[in-house]
Design an enzyme around this catalytic site. Structure first.
Site, short mmCIF file in Angstrom:
data_model
loop_
_atom_site.label_atom_id
_atom_site.label_comp_id
_atom_site.label_asym_id
_atom_site.label_seq_id
_atom_site.Cartn_x
_atom_site.Cartn_y
_atom_site.Cartn_z
N HIS A 55 0.82 -1.17 -0.12
CA HIS A 55 -0.07 0.13 -0.06
C HIS A 55 0.96 1.24 0.05
CE1 HIS A 55 -3.98 -2.01 1.75
NE2 HIS A 55 -3.29 -2.70 0.79
N GLU A 57 0.94 3.86 1.86
CA GLU A 57 1.41 4.49 3.16
C GLU A 57 2.69 3.50 3.69
OE1 GLU A 57 -1.58 3.64 2.26
OE2 GLU A 57 -3.06 4.35 3.64
N CYS A 85 -6.12 1.92 5.84
CA CYS A 85 -6.77 0.65 6.25
C CYS A 85 -6.21 0.20 7.52
CB CYS A 85 -6.77 -0.44 5.21
SG CYS A 85 -4.99 -0.91 5.06
N CYS A 88 -2.36 -0.34 7.37
CA CYS A 88 -1.50 0.91 7.10
C CYS A 88 -1.61 1.89 8.38
CB CYS A 88 -2.20 1.74 6.12
SG CYS A 88 -1.81 1.13 4.43
#
Length: 152
Positions: A55, A57, A85, A88
C-alpha cells in the site's frame, strides 16, 4: 501547518496516486513531509509487486525510514489520498509521525474513524492527530473513475 499547506501536499499525493493505474493499481498516493520538504512518496503497488502489503503508506514509510536513518518519523506529516486501512494505520502508529492527513474517507475498511479509529484508541500506547477530508472530492473522483473504467 496551514490548510493551504495541507492542500499543497495532498495535491502531491494525488499526483502520486495518478501514477498507480498505469500498472493496474488502485489510485492511492502518499507523501511524507518534514520541515516543508518531501521525505518520501509512494503509490499503491500491490499489483505491480504482487504484494498485499504494498500500500502507498507502507511503501512511503519504508522509504522515509531509510531517508531519515531511523524508523521514527519524528516531525513528519503523512499525507494519503484515502483513509488508511487497519494494516496501514498500524504501520503508521509504529512509525510515529507527528500527524496524518487523508483525503477521501474509506467507508468499507477505514481505520481513522470511518469503521474503526486506530489512531485515537485509548487502549493503544500511541495516538496520532488525524485530519480527514482534505481534497476529498478529488481523491474520491480518482477512485470512482478507476473503478468505473475497470467495470467497463
Amino acid at each position: 501547518m496551514s490548510a493551504a499547506d495541507d492542500e499543497h501536499w495532498m495535491r502531491r499525493a494525488l499526483d502520486e496516486a495518478a501514477r498507480a493505474p498505469a500498472h493496474g493499481d488502485v489510485p492511492v498516493g502518499c507523501v511524507i513531509v518534514r520541515d516543508g520538504s518531501v521525505v518520501a512518496t509512494a503509490r499503491n503497488e500491490r499489483e505491480l509487486r504482487q504484494d498485499p502489503t504494498a500500500h502507498a503508506e507502507v511503501l512511503a514509510i519504508r522509504d522515509a525510514a531509510i531517508a531519515l536513518g531511523g524508523w521514527r518519523l519524528v516531525g513528519c506529516t503523512l499525507y494519503v489520498t484515502l483513509e488508511p486501512c487497519p494494516m496501514c494505520a498500524g504501520a503508521i502508529l509504529q512509525a510515529r509521525p507527528e500527524r496524518v492527513v487523508y483525503g477521501a474517507p474509506e467507508p468499507v475498511s477505514g481505520a481513522a474513524g470511518s469503521v474503526i479509529d486506530v489512531f485515537r484508541d485509548p487502549r493503544l500506547p500511541t495516538r496520532i492527530p488525524v485530519e480527514g477530508g482534505v481534497l476529498a472530492v478529488e481523491a474520491a473522483d480518482a477512485l470512482r473513475a478507476f473503478f468505473a473504467e475497470r467495470r467497463g
